[in-house]
Design a protein around this motif. Structure first.
Motif, short mmCIF file in Angstrom:
data_model
loop_
_atom_site.label_atom_id
_atom_site.label_comp_id
_atom_site.label_asym_id
_atom_site.label_seq_id
_atom_site.Cartn_x
_atom_site.Cartn_y
_atom_site.Cartn_z
N UNK A 82 74.28 57.44 -104.74
CA UNK A 82 75.59 56.77 -104.65
C UNK A 82 76.76 57.71 -104.98
N UNK A 83 76.49 58.77 -105.69
CA UNK A 83 77.54 59.71 -106.11
C UNK A 83 77.85 60.77 -105.05
N UNK A 84 77.02 60.85 -104.04
CA UNK A 84 77.18 61.89 -103.01
C UNK A 84 78.37 61.55 -102.11
N UNK A 85 79.19 62.54 -101.87
CA UNK A 85 80.37 62.36 -101.00
C UNK A 85 80.17 62.96 -99.61
N UNK A 86 79.47 64.05 -99.53
CA UNK A 86 79.27 64.76 -98.27
C UNK A 86 78.30 64.00 -97.36
N UNK A 87 78.71 63.69 -96.13
CA UNK A 87 77.80 62.99 -95.20
C UNK A 87 76.50 63.76 -94.95
N UNK A 88 76.57 65.07 -94.87
CA UNK A 88 75.36 65.87 -94.63
C UNK A 88 74.41 65.78 -95.82
N UNK A 89 74.96 65.89 -97.02
CA UNK A 89 74.13 65.78 -98.22
C UNK A 89 73.58 64.36 -98.38
N UNK A 90 74.39 63.39 -97.99
CA UNK A 90 73.95 61.99 -98.07
C UNK A 90 72.76 61.77 -97.13
N UNK A 91 72.85 62.30 -95.93
CA UNK A 91 71.75 62.17 -94.96
C UNK A 91 70.49 62.83 -95.50
#
Length: 174
Positions: A83-92
């Motif tokens: 939930x703390x991740x902001x980057x779409x690539x890191x989220x994926x």
């Protein structure tokens, strides 16, 4: 547990060594962590209080390992990090990792969820958002709260810790 809680000290208002619940790397850098009886007692007030206390969380994780169900808390914690991740690539990337480790039917640490939730989560993770795992995380949380948490409060791990902090605090006040 007696030998692991042997680091009690008269120099602190806190009451019990907690090093046994730390991961090995932290154990090497932390000689003796202290807990008060009040702090340990509060863990029985609610599951949220237990999880919000780093030592309560560590004790609960230790307990779940003894029950071979630590995948639940590890999944919940992974979701909190997600939930703390902001980057779409890191989220994926994180979403895929969580799915493969905990949600997939063949996951090495598969959490116990129903087929519908598993499929809906799989579909949500095709285009992940910070909220993609909320439903499945809530189900695992509910399972732990209703099942594992009451057993933890009745467990020898918790009761021993509670008793030892109580005894130590009584000795200090004399």
């Amino acid at each position: 547990m007696k030998t692991r809680l042997g680091c009690l000290s008269n120099k602190s208002d806190s009451c019990s060594d907690f090093s046994e619940f730390l991961p090995p790397a932290q154990e090497r850098t932390t000689r003796c962590l202290k807990l008060s009886n009040d702090e340990v007692t509060r863990w029985a007030d609610s599951f949220d209080i237990l999880l919000s206390n780093k030592y309560g969380l560590a004790a609960f994780r230790t307990f779940l390992k003894t029950e071979f169900s630590d995948e639940n808390i590890e999944f919940w914690l992974a979701c909190e990090d997600y939930k703390k991740i902001k980057s779409p690539a890191k989220m994926m990337s994180k979403a895929n990792k969580i799915y493969k480790e905990f949600i997939d039917v063949h996951a090495p640490r598969e959490v116990n969820i129903d087929h519908r939730t598993r499929e809906e989560t799989k579909n949500r993770l095709l285009e992940p958002t910070p909220h993609s795992l909320n439903e499945v995380q809530a189900k695992v949380y509910s399972l732990m709260e209703k099942d594992s948490y009451p057993r933890f409060i009745r467990s020898k791990i918790y009761q021993d810790l509670l008793n030892r902090t109580q005894i130590y605090c009584q000795r200090k006040s004399v």
